[in-house]
Design an enzyme around this catalytic site. Structure first.
Site, PDB file in Angstrom:
ATOM      1  N   GLU A 256       0.822  -1.206   0.000  1.00  0.00           N
ATOM      2  CA  GLU A 256       0.000   0.000   0.000  1.00  0.00           C
ATOM      3  C   GLU A 256       0.862   1.264   0.000  1.00  0.00           C
ATOM      4  O   GLU A 256       0.558   2.239  -0.705  1.00  0.00           O
ATOM      5  CB  GLU A 256      -0.942   0.004   1.211  1.00  0.00           C
ATOM      6  CG  GLU A 256      -1.961  -1.122   1.219  1.00  0.00           C
ATOM      7  CD  GLU A 256      -2.881  -1.092   0.023  1.00  0.00           C
ATOM      8  OE1 GLU A 256      -3.164   0.017  -0.487  1.00  0.00           O
ATOM      9  OE2 GLU A 256      -3.308  -2.170  -0.437  1.00  0.00           O
ATOM     10  N   ASP A 344       3.648  -4.288  -5.712  1.00  0.00           N
ATOM     11  CA  ASP A 344       4.185  -5.574  -5.246  1.00  0.00           C
ATOM     12  C   ASP A 344       5.715  -5.563  -5.303  1.00  0.00           C
ATOM     13  O   ASP A 344       6.395  -6.029  -4.370  1.00  0.00           O
ATOM     14  CB  ASP A 344       3.657  -6.715  -6.116  1.00  0.00           C
ATOM     15  CG  ASP A 344       2.212  -7.081  -5.801  1.00  0.00           C
ATOM     16  OD1 ASP A 344       1.690  -6.586  -4.789  1.00  0.00           O
ATOM     17  OD2 ASP A 344       1.622  -7.855  -6.577  1.00  0.00           O
TER      18      ASP A 344
END
Length: 406
Positions: A256, A344
């Site tokens: 995030e 990611d």
């Protein structure tokens, strides 16, 4: 024997396979229900202009306001018209919402809501929509009638200001109406608090507080997000704390924070503002087109000032912009999926490679996600890549890193 939270990604994938039949059943039922609900929406969109419902609603609102001795000018009538459409939409969608939440979600072990809580949420949402949307709509109609050639810029500026205000107000005022937010520091989670603070410091994230949201009050689905314009607050669903280890939670937050650090948040906000500006630009072309109104049962006077702007806006979105919006949504999905893989990779670079793999597998397992979809279907319908694609990308990063070390 290691605890479940310490299992390797390979061991977790084995447990994921065991849940595959349940996941397929869940996704199949949601898909079938989606076809039914979509068919209803299409049928409603086709029937409404045939029976002349919109002109009837407009005349009803105007005559009702006049009979009650209330102002029946365009702005007042438009507010009543929009309110009537909002109530109708809520009532029409309520049976589908109830079935989805109280039947499908409950059947597969996710729903925690009672009928009373669901109805309360719907009522609160309706009230908030009217309280906030009413003044914004009134301002928009005023701008449309009086801004002239500056309409597009002025309307965009209005929505930009509203967006900024809502980014600030929603998490502080509106979200607490639906959920309880407890400071992580007030819970027995000292190690997690320290780890999150260290992660924020590593990424130069201006963290002010970490909250735990009682998401389990409504569902066993899990989530994590952050909000704030200048100072940021992180919110963790309590279900996430139950399902993951401290390292896995940090990996999810690393992902995030990657969105923030890589500029995805600001980029998406800028794209959305450009999107809104373009929408208003297209609407300005047909806003005073008499043929548009007559095609759907309205008979505006020759003078432009008599055109009901709110009606034109509804017709524009339902009849003209909707097909184009599908293409724009596809482009947004493609961009979002690219951003997810970049986030990611950011978490991987923070040292959370294996932890992120475990977290993604657990999220997929606990939420009964499907391992992989048809590629084209996935791109059209989902803003996130499927689990297989994300794991493959993480493995490729690991392989590349191993080759560099060698």
């Amino acid at each position: 024997k290691p605890k479940a939270k310490d299992q390797s990604p390979r061991e977790l994938l084995a447990s994921l396979e065991a849940k595959l039949p349940a996941a397929l059943a869940y996704q199949h039922e949601k898909s079938c229900f989606g076809f039914v609900s979509s068919a209803f929406v299409i049928a409603e969109a086709l029937v409404t202009p045939v029976i002349g419902l919109a002109p009837f609603y407009w005349d009803l609102c105007a005559t009702t306001l006049a009979s009650m001795g209330l102002p029946s000018d365009e702005i007042s009538t438009s507010l009543a018209f929009a309110g009537l459409l909002t109530v109708q939409g809520t009532l029409f969608s309520l049976p589908f919402t109830m079935y989805s939440q109280l039947v499908i979600e409950a059947r597969h072990g996710f729903n925690k809501m009672s009928l009373g809580l669901l109805l309360t949420d719907q009522l609160q949402t309706l009230i908030i929509t009217c309280v906030i949307g009413g003044p914004v709509l009134a301002a928009f109609i005023y701008i449309a009638k009086w801004a002239g050639s500056w309409f597009v810029v002025a309307a965009w500026a209005l929505i930009a200001v509203v967006t900024f205000v809502m980014l600030t107000v929603y998490p502080l005022v509106i979200a607490p109406l639906f959920n309880k937010f407890t400071k992580l520091a007030d819970l027995d989670q000292h190690e997690l608090s320290v780890s999150i603070a260290e992660l924020a410091q590593r990424t130069k994230f201006p963290l002010s507080e970490v909250f735990v949201v009682d998401g389990s009050k409504r569902s066993s689905h899990s989530n994590a997000y952050f909000y704030g314009v200048f100072t940021k607050r992180i919110c963790l669903f309590d279900t996430l704390l139950q399902q993951m280890s401290r390292e896995e939670i940090c990996a999810v937050l690393g992902h995030e924070l990657g969105h923030w650090r890589l500029g995805h948040i600001l980029t998406n906000l800028a794209i959305m503002q450009l999107y809104i500006f373009s929408v208003f630009g297209m609407f300005s072309i047909v806003m005073r087109n008499q043929d548009l109104y007559r095609s759907f049962g309205f008979e505006p006077d020759a003078e432009a000032d008599s055109f009901p702007i709110i009606v034109g806006l509804v017709l524009f979105f339902n009849a003209i912009f909707s097909p184009l919006d599908k293409l724009l949504s596809l482009a947004m999905n493609i961009n979002s999926r690219r951003n997810e893989l970049q986030a990611d990779a950011f978490a991987y670079d923070l040292g959370f490679g294996e932890e992120l793999e475990r977290a993604l597998i657990k999220l997929n397992r606990e939420n009964l996600g499907v391992l992989n979809f048809d590629k084209l279907y996935s791109v059209v319908h989902f803003s996130h890549p499927p689990l297989v694609e994300r794991l493959r990308a993480l493995r490729q990063l690991n392989t590349s890193a191993s080759k560099k070390r060698a």
